[in-house]
Scaffold this motif. Structure first.
Motif, PDB file in Angstrom:
ATOM      1  N   LEU A  85       3.976  -0.672 -47.386  1.00 52.15           N
ATOM      2  CA  LEU A  85       3.455  -1.300 -46.163  1.00 52.15           C
ATOM      3  C   LEU A  85       2.076  -1.901 -46.425  1.00 52.15           C
ATOM      4  CD1 LEU A  85       4.533   1.239 -43.380  1.00 52.15           C
ATOM      5  CD2 LEU A  85       5.265  -1.146 -43.602  1.00 52.15           C
ATOM      6  N   LEU A 110       0.492  -4.432 -43.819  1.00 49.76           N
ATOM      7  CA  LEU A 110       0.726  -3.743 -42.555  1.00 49.76           C
ATOM      8  C   LEU A 110       0.068  -2.361 -42.598  1.00 49.76           C
ATOM      9  CD1 LEU A 110       4.530  -4.500 -41.868  1.00 49.76           C
ATOM     10  CD2 LEU A 110       2.538  -5.526 -40.737  1.00 49.76           C
ATOM     11  N   PHE A 120       2.522   2.160 -39.294  1.00 47.96           N
ATOM     12  CA  PHE A 120       3.783   1.522 -38.913  1.00 47.96           C
ATOM     13  C   PHE A 120       4.990   2.299 -39.427  1.00 47.96           C
ATOM     14  CE2 PHE A 120       3.171  -3.182 -37.613  1.00 47.96           C
ATOM     15  CZ  PHE A 120       2.108  -2.832 -36.799  1.00 47.96           C
ATOM     16  N   LEU A 126       7.938  -4.103 -33.334  1.00 43.17           N
ATOM     17  CA  LEU A 126       7.161  -5.023 -34.165  1.00 43.17           C
ATOM     18  C   LEU A 126       7.441  -6.481 -33.801  1.00 43.17           C
ATOM     19  CD1 LEU A 126       6.880  -2.365 -35.711  1.00 43.17           C
ATOM     20  CD2 LEU A 126       7.383  -3.599 -37.809  1.00 43.17           C
ATOM     21  N   SER A 127       6.507  -7.365 -34.130  1.00 38.95           N
ATOM     22  CA  SER A 127       6.732  -8.797 -33.933  1.00 38.95           C
ATOM     23  C   SER A 127       7.639  -9.322 -35.044  1.00 38.95           C
ATOM     24  CB  SER A 127       5.396  -9.541 -33.973  1.00 38.95           C
ATOM     25  OG  SER A 127       4.911  -9.596 -35.302  1.00 38.95           O
ATOM     26  N   GLN A 143       5.915  -9.362 -38.368  1.00 39.26           N
ATOM     27  CA  GLN A 143       5.739  -7.995 -38.892  1.00 39.26           C
ATOM     28  C   GLN A 143       7.052  -7.445 -39.416  1.00 39.26           C
ATOM     29  OE1 GLN A 143       4.136  -6.254 -35.325  1.00 39.26           O
ATOM     30  NE2 GLN A 143       2.003  -6.493 -36.011  1.00 39.26           N
ATOM     31  N   ARG A 144       8.142  -7.727 -38.696  1.00 43.77           N
ATOM     32  CA  ARG A 144       9.451  -7.257 -39.157  1.00 43.77           C
ATOM     33  C   ARG A 144       9.815  -7.892 -40.490  1.00 43.77           C
ATOM     34  NH1 ARG A 144      11.248  -6.965 -33.544  1.00 43.77           N
ATOM     35  NH2 ARG A 144      11.717  -9.176 -33.535  1.00 43.77           N
ATOM     36  N   ARG A 151       7.741  -8.762 -42.730  1.00 43.21           N
ATOM     37  CA  ARG A 151       6.937  -8.052 -43.725  1.00 43.21           C
ATOM     38  C   ARG A 151       7.581  -6.723 -44.110  1.00 43.21           C
ATOM     39  NH1 ARG A 151       1.309  -9.855 -44.233  1.00 43.21           N
ATOM     40  NH2 ARG A 151       1.176 -11.676 -42.904  1.00 43.21           N
ATOM     41  N   VAL A 152       8.195  -6.063 -43.121  1.00 43.82           N
ATOM     42  CA  VAL A 152       8.903  -4.810 -43.418  1.00 43.82           C
ATOM     43  C   VAL A 152      10.084  -5.092 -44.353  1.00 43.82           C
ATOM     44  CG1 VAL A 152      10.327  -2.958 -42.437  1.00 43.82           C
ATOM     45  CG2 VAL A 152       8.194  -3.636 -41.303  1.00 43.82           C
ATOM     46  N   SER A 203       3.043 -17.800 -38.743  1.00 45.50           N
ATOM     47  CA  SER A 203       3.679 -16.649 -39.399  1.00 45.50           C
ATOM     48  C   SER A 203       4.353 -17.079 -40.698  1.00 45.50           C
ATOM     49  CB  SER A 203       4.728 -16.003 -38.490  1.00 45.50           C
ATOM     50  OG  SER A 203       4.149 -15.576 -37.292  1.00 45.50           O
TER      51      SER A 203
END
Ligand SMILES: Nc1ncnc2c1ncn2[C@@H]1O[C@H](COP(=O)(O)OP(=O)(O)O)[C@@H](O)[C@H]1O
Ligand SMILES: [Mg+2]
Length: 275
Positions: free
Chosen positions: A141, A146, A150, A158-159, A162-163, A165-166, A192
């Protein structure tokens, strides 16, 4: 020349024809890729572009052997994996990771982010136990920018950015040699998108990753990729370094693709600015 990470020769792929389902006899197949040749050097980012339906996803999925080709050869790091069965592919899976287009459907809504990222580590026995998997998930992360907190959250909290990025964190957690990124910024807003591209660029440098980056958007490919492969109806039309390909498309189709998409004249520093 050093051994390429991927060496693809005369690749032919066919999939079941969705418009022709028979109850008896062999399933009618429809040819999707027709004799693709490709060398991918380790540490490079290769863009694959082409209009919808040209076979980009099929090529990517075949590279990581989610699809078995009907003809030709795929060598990964010198190993012929063209027809290797899933059991024998398993040890290679940690090196062949995928980031999907839609992280919401790719991430199990009932699992925490920590579990989602930690699972492949447990599966490949890269973690000593749950605690270690959690610690490594938190490290992943951090690598994608992040907060480690998280790890306790769920995907829906999550936005979109962000998702995604996961999704990237999960893919890099196993420290793979290869990552397939299939339209991973398509659903995101422009800012983004820029952040995700900058992140991929940083990770490729830090981890020495080899990436196949599929996109229908040439402006995105231009900034990130070392080389670009242009696909049309399952055939490679061009495969050249990004700069020359954009400046002087050899094939009229490439010029068409370029003209069809508004290419903002971005200044050289934008990738750094987005970091
Ligand atoms: N599971 C499938 N079964 C049969 N045909 C498919 C399947 N997936 C994709 N196709 C067909 O294969 C062609 C290439 O698809 P795809 O690789 O998804 O292209 P792209 O990613 O460039 O949009 C398309 O004509 C599509 O309709
Ligand atoms: Mg696709």
């Amino acid at each position: 020349m050093s051994e390429p990470l991927f060496e693809v020769e005369d690749l032919h792929v066919a999939l079941p024809d969705p418009n022709n389902t028979k109850l008896f006899g062999p399933t009618p197949m429809i040819g999707i890729l027709h004799g693709v040749n490709l060398r991918i050097e380790e540490g490079t980012v290769v863009g694959v572009v082409g209009e919808s339906g040209s076979g980009k996803s099929t090529l990517g999925r075949t590279l990581v052997r989610l699809i078995e080709p009907v003809r030709g050869t795929i060598r990964f790091s010198g190993n012929d994996i063209t027809h290797t069965d899933e059991r024998l592919l398993r040890p290679l899976r940690r090196d062949l990771q995928v980031i999907f287009q839609d992280p919401l459907s790719a991430l199990n809504p009932r699992l925490t982010i920590g579990t989602i990222i930690g699972r492949p580590l447990m599966l490949h026995r890269l973690a000593a136990g749950r605690k270690d998997a959690r610690r490594q998930a938190e490290a992943a992360l951090e690598m994608v920018g992040l907060p480690t907190a998280f790890a306790s959250r769920y995907p829906h909290e999550l936005s979109g950015g962000q998702r995604q990025r996961v999704g990237i964190a999960r893919a890099i957690a196993t420290r793979p040699r290869f990552v397939l990124a299939d339209e991973i910024v398509s659903g995101l807003d422009v800012s983004s998108q820029a952040q995700i591209l900058a992140l991929l660029d940083r990770l490729r440098n830090e981890l020495g990753l080899t990436i196949v980056f599929i996109s229908h958007d040439l402006s995105v490919v231009r900034r990130l990729c070392d080389r670009v492969v242009v696909l049309r109806r399952g055939e490679v039309l061009e495969n050249r370094p990004t700069g020359p390909l954009f400046d002087h498309p050899e094939h009229p189709y490439t010029a068409e693709l370029k003209a069809a998409i508004p290419l903002p004249e971005v200044d050289e520093g934008w990738l750094d600015a987005a970091r």
